[in-house]
Design an enzyme around this catalytic site. Structure first.
Site, PDB file in Angstrom:
ATOM      1  N   GLU A  44      -1.392  24.539  11.360  1.00  0.00           N
ATOM      2  CA  GLU A  44      -0.492  25.686  11.534  1.00  0.00           C
ATOM      3  C   GLU A  44       0.536  25.398  12.635  1.00  0.00           C
ATOM      4  O   GLU A  44       0.209  24.865  13.683  1.00  0.00           O
ATOM      5  CB  GLU A  44      -1.328  26.920  11.888  1.00  0.00           C
ATOM      6  CG  GLU A  44      -0.555  28.207  11.926  1.00  0.00           C
ATOM      7  CD  GLU A  44      -1.448  29.411  12.214  1.00  0.00           C
ATOM      8  OE1 GLU A  44      -1.032  30.536  11.895  1.00  0.00           O
ATOM      9  OE2 GLU A  44      -2.559  29.225  12.759  1.00  0.00           O
ATOM     10  N   LYS A 118       2.833  33.404   5.574  1.00  0.00           N
ATOM     11  CA  LYS A 118       1.538  34.001   5.889  1.00  0.00           C
ATOM     12  C   LYS A 118       1.582  35.523   5.716  1.00  0.00           C
ATOM     13  O   LYS A 118       2.434  36.201   6.289  1.00  0.00           O
ATOM     14  CB  LYS A 118       1.173  33.626   7.328  1.00  0.00           C
ATOM     15  CG  LYS A 118      -0.176  34.078   7.823  1.00  0.00           C
ATOM     16  CD  LYS A 118      -0.398  33.501   9.223  1.00  0.00           C
ATOM     17  CE  LYS A 118      -1.740  33.843   9.816  1.00  0.00           C
ATOM     18  NZ  LYS A 118      -1.927  33.189  11.140  1.00  0.00           N
ATOM     19  N   CYS A 155      -4.352  30.159   7.944  1.00  0.00           N
ATOM     20  CA  CYS A 155      -5.216  30.610   9.026  1.00  0.00           C
ATOM     21  C   CYS A 155      -5.882  31.961   8.749  1.00  0.00           C
ATOM     22  O   CYS A 155      -6.769  32.057   7.905  1.00  0.00           O
ATOM     23  CB  CYS A 155      -4.453  30.606  10.347  1.00  0.00           C
ATOM     24  SG  CYS A 155      -5.535  30.685  11.811  1.00  0.00           S
TER      25      CYS A 155
END
Length: 280
Positions: A44, A118, A155
């Site tokens: 990330e 995300k 994540c």
């Protein structure tokens, strides 16, 4: 019949500056290509520290456009050089005030295939991401690449089963999950959630975590990156919990059809019964 794809991932320590961090990943990519890898993914916001340990406006400086910013353009050159598909997670600047936690996907010939943003943005101690990022708004794309159909889930997303399923329904064979997660917060979940998602959705997952501590906080990123197959089994060893590491593994995409025929989870889904989950 085997359909082997040699895949790679990198877990890395922060070097202290963007240029040396990118150079480090370029070298790991060349090493992976020399070992025959055809696809690689990074952690990330790979070209920056995990600045979300604090809430400070100075850290907007890490953001850049996707795909026209310098990092993605440099990774396109790297893809052309190595002949690998590359998953490139960065801090994206769309326009003034519009920032996303993003991963660009680049094909083996250097062409830009698209981006994932995300969806799920945490806001807890040490992970102050809502200060920086808007929630993703481009769905869950799956990209047709030189190695097959590749998706991305970033994540904190991994705690939410809906995106994993959306990627499976869109035909993903391999999903990269670039992360930055710390030992005290989630270590016991790390080797539980992604294998469970791989089983539930019957594809391969590349789970990537940073490693070490960094200058903006005391989060202890514990590495232990891995590939997991559609049966929930690790492909080779899990990476170190303290040292940076390049992982290269052979993934048999033929296993996807084998498992889907045996377990038939997609056949037995009941979307007609699920409306109450989103429209109570």
């Amino acid at each position: 019949m085997a359909n082997l794809v040699r895949a790679a991932l990198v877990q890395a320590t922060w070097t202290g500056d963007t240029e040396s961090m990118i150079a480090k990943h370029e070298e790991y990519a060349r090493q992976a290509a020399a070992q025959g890898a055809k696809v690689i993914g990074f952690q990330e916001v790979f070209n920056a520290p995990y600045f979300c340990q604090v809430q400070e406006a100075e850290h907007y400086r890490w953001a850049e456009p996707v795909p026209d910013g310098p990092t993605v353009q440099r990774m396109r050159e790297l893809a052309r050089e190595t002949g690998m598909v590359i998953v490139v997670p960065v801090f994206e600047l769309e326009q003034s005030g519009f920032y996303y936690n993003t991963a660009a996907v680049i094909d083996a010939d250097g062409s830009y295939l698209g981006k994932y943003r995300k969806h799920h943005i945490p806001q807890v101690k040490g992970f102050w991401e809502k200060y920086y990022f808007k929630p993703g708004n481009v769905g869950w794309p799956v990209f047709d690449t030189a190695v097959g159909r590749v998706g991305v889930y970033i994540c904190y997303d991994r705690h939410f089963p809906e995106g994993w399923r959306a990627l499976g329904l869109a035909g993903a064979q391999l999903v990269y999950n670039p992360s930055a997660t710390s030992r005290g917060l989630s270590a016991y979940l790390w080797q539980l959630e992604q294998p469970a998602a791989a089983v539930a959705n019957e594809y391969f997952i590349a789970a990537i975590n940073r490693v070490g501590t960094e200058e903006y906080g005391d989060n202890d990123f514990y590495g232990t990156s891995y590939f997991v197959d559609p049966r929930g089994q690790f492909v080779g060893d899990v990476a170190s919990d303290k040292e940076e590491e390049l992982i290269v593994r052979d993934l048999d995409f033929g296993l996807i059809d084998e498992v889907r025929q045996q377990w038939a989870f997609y056949r037995d889904r009941r979307p007609d019964a699920y409306e109450g989950l989103v429209n109570p």
